[in-house]
Design an enzyme around this catalytic site. Structure first.
Site, PDB file in Angstrom:
ATOM      1  N   GLU A  77       0.850  -1.049  -0.077  1.00 26.73           N
ATOM      2  CA  GLU A  77      -0.006   0.147   0.209  1.00 26.73           C
ATOM      3  C   GLU A  77       0.763   1.195  -0.064  1.00 26.73           C
ATOM      4  O   GLU A  77       0.480   2.311  -0.500  1.00 26.73           O
ATOM      5  CB  GLU A  77      -1.002  -0.084   1.139  1.00 26.73           C
ATOM      6  CG  GLU A  77      -2.213  -0.922   1.175  1.00 26.73           C
ATOM      7  CD  GLU A  77      -2.982  -0.840  -0.221  1.00 26.73           C
ATOM      8  OE1 GLU A  77      -3.247   0.375  -0.503  1.00 26.73           O
ATOM      9  OE2 GLU A  77      -3.170  -1.857  -0.954  1.00 26.73           O
ATOM     10  N   CYS A 134     -13.509   2.617 -14.733  1.00 26.27           N
ATOM     11  CA  CYS A 134     -13.771   4.224 -14.499  1.00 26.27           C
ATOM     12  C   CYS A 134     -12.410   4.919 -14.489  1.00 26.27           C
ATOM     13  O   CYS A 134     -11.972   5.735 -13.667  1.00 26.27           O
ATOM     14  CB  CYS A 134     -14.406   4.178 -13.079  1.00 26.27           C
ATOM     15  SG  CYS A 134     -15.431   5.906 -12.826  1.00 26.27           S
ATOM     16  N   CYS A 144     -17.972   2.894 -19.747  1.00 20.09           N
ATOM     17  CA  CYS A 144     -19.266   2.989 -19.184  1.00 20.09           C
ATOM     18  C   CYS A 144     -19.970   1.797 -19.407  1.00 20.09           C
ATOM     19  O   CYS A 144     -20.919   1.124 -18.326  1.00 20.09           O
ATOM     20  CB  CYS A 144     -20.070   4.211 -19.216  1.00 20.09           C
ATOM     21  SG  CYS A 144     -19.114   5.709 -18.504  1.00 20.09           S
ATOM     22  N   CYS A 181     -19.268  -1.057 -17.218  1.00 20.33           N
ATOM     23  CA  CYS A 181     -19.369  -0.672 -15.642  1.00 20.33           C
ATOM     24  C   CYS A 181     -20.537  -1.428 -15.159  1.00 20.33           C
ATOM     25  O   CYS A 181     -21.823  -1.241 -15.640  1.00 20.33           O
ATOM     26  CB  CYS A 181     -19.657   0.730 -15.411  1.00 20.33           C
ATOM     27  SG  CYS A 181     -19.660   1.271 -13.675  1.00 20.33           S
TER      28      CYS A 181
END
Length: 370
Positions: free
Chosen positions: A67, A220, A226, A229
């Site tokens: 991370e 995204c 889209c 999505c």
DNA sequence: GTCCTGATAC
DNA sequence: GTATCAGGAC
């Protein structure tokens, strides 16, 4: 089936970003077990998400390292560094016992070197305060250097399955479009943190956290797909993000001395631990060309300024840097060079010390043709 | 505002 | 070659 009421108590995070006192939502907070958004994102993730990233193991040290490396850095850039770093420092204890130089050498080229210094410092805090264990809460992680709200939440979600909302760049892009939240000011950020928390389920938190990040990274994107999505139906996005204003980058320029000794290589100096390239090894430099001889002389080198080489350009977030290398001629064995911990000779063999990427490139050119 | 770099687009 | 893009903490 999921319980009808998921959270009786708000997942009150003491991370400063989400602020339950300033909610903007009007709908009930805990009406659904797992909201539809999360269910759809999870279903999408099972088929289309990333399941084979090298840090996808339930190990707090591994997740923390990954991370931190992934802060401001893409997955593809991180993978080779992650593997080398983990091989060099297989445990938090190994990392804590290493020197800062060893850590920076492994990090060199990845950028944002404060991350490496913070990681190293945090490793020492963890071994000292937690023994062979790790912090278990997002707040405890966020108290460590280099771990902010989003990184802390991701670590506990992945390593321990603790429900904690994240808001990294990918999630922010998804949620700002889905909920039509424009702007990057504090108010917009608070709104987005609220949405992030409302969507975060209590079950399958690790999967959901990876899922929402993957959705941002794979679907995204800046130019979104889209059609692919899973939550396009409820999305407020109308094809264009609010324009971002960026200010022009100021120009800076430095001259750097290339001091070569046939037997010992090129002379490097350690940069101050704060500021640009903090703690890395670089060439002696000055802003004014006229000041470079004094810088070189102060190192105990008796050469004279020779040829200026082709300038090297490097762009940072907030300025553009032009480096003009100056060859130092007539170095007579450089006997006077002070041998201390901020000066070293670099022969150009193999990995070498931690150097900024453009300096490494620059030196490779000089060391190819001696 | 201060911290980076490699990839990709012009 | 130059510009833009991708990625959070302090």
């Amino acid at each position: 089936m999921e319980p009808a009421v998921q959270r009786l108590e708000p997942q009150r995070s003491r991370l400063h970003a989400p602020d339950p006192g300033r909610r903007v939502e009007t709908r009930p907070r805990y009406s659904l077990a797992v909201d539809e958004f999360a269910l759809k994102v999870l279903a999408w993730y099972r088929r289309h998400g990333r399941h084979d990233l090298p840090w996808q193991v339930p190990d707090p040290y591994v997740r923390w390292l990954a991370e931190v490396m992934l802060q401001q850095t893409t997955v593809t850039a991180v993978i080779p560094y992650f593997q080398r770093f983990l091989a060099a420092f297989p445990s938090v204890r190994a990392l804590a016992q290493a020197s800062q130089d060893e850590v920076l050498a492994q990090w060199a080229g990845l950028g944002y070197y404060a991350r490496a210094r913070h990681l190293h410092a945090a490793a020492r805090v963890i071994t000292e305060h937690y023994g062979d264990g790790f912090p278990r809460t997002a707040d405890a992680w966020a108290a460590l250097p280099g771990v902010g709200p989003s990184t802390a939440a991701a670590i506990v979600a992945f390593a321990f399955g603790v429900p904690a909302p994240i808001l990294d760049a990918n999630v922010r892009r998804v949620l700002s479009r889905y909920h039509a939240v424009s702007g990057r000011d504090a108010r917009a950020l608070r709104t987005l943190w609220t949405h992030a928390r409302d969507h975060t389920p209590t079950h399958e938190v690790a999967a959901y956290t990876q899922a929402i990040m993957d959705l941002g990274a794979l679907v995204c994107r800046k130019a979104p797909d889209c059609a692919a999505c899973p939550v396009a139906a409820g999305c407020a996005f109308e094809g264009e993000d609010a324009p971002t204003v960026r200010r022009a980058r100021p120009e800076r320029a430095v001259f750097m001395a290339v001091i070569r000794d046939p037997a010992r290589g090129v002379l490097l100096v350690r940069r101050p631990s704060h500021g640009i390239w903090g703690g890395l090894w670089s060439l002696p430099e000055s802003v004014e060309l006229d000041d470079l001889p004094a810088v070189v002389a102060a190192l105990g080198v008796d050469g004279r300024m020779g040829m200026a080489c082709a300038p090297v350009h490097h762009t940072f977030t907030h300025f553009r840097l032009t480096i003009t290398p100056i060859l130092v001629e007539g170095v007579s064995q450089a006997f006077g060079v002070a041998e201390h911990h901020d000066v070293m000779w670099y022969k150009g063999d193999g990995s070498g010390p931690g150097m900024p990427a453009p300096i490494r490139r620059l030196l490779n050119q000089f060391l190819e043709v001696p």
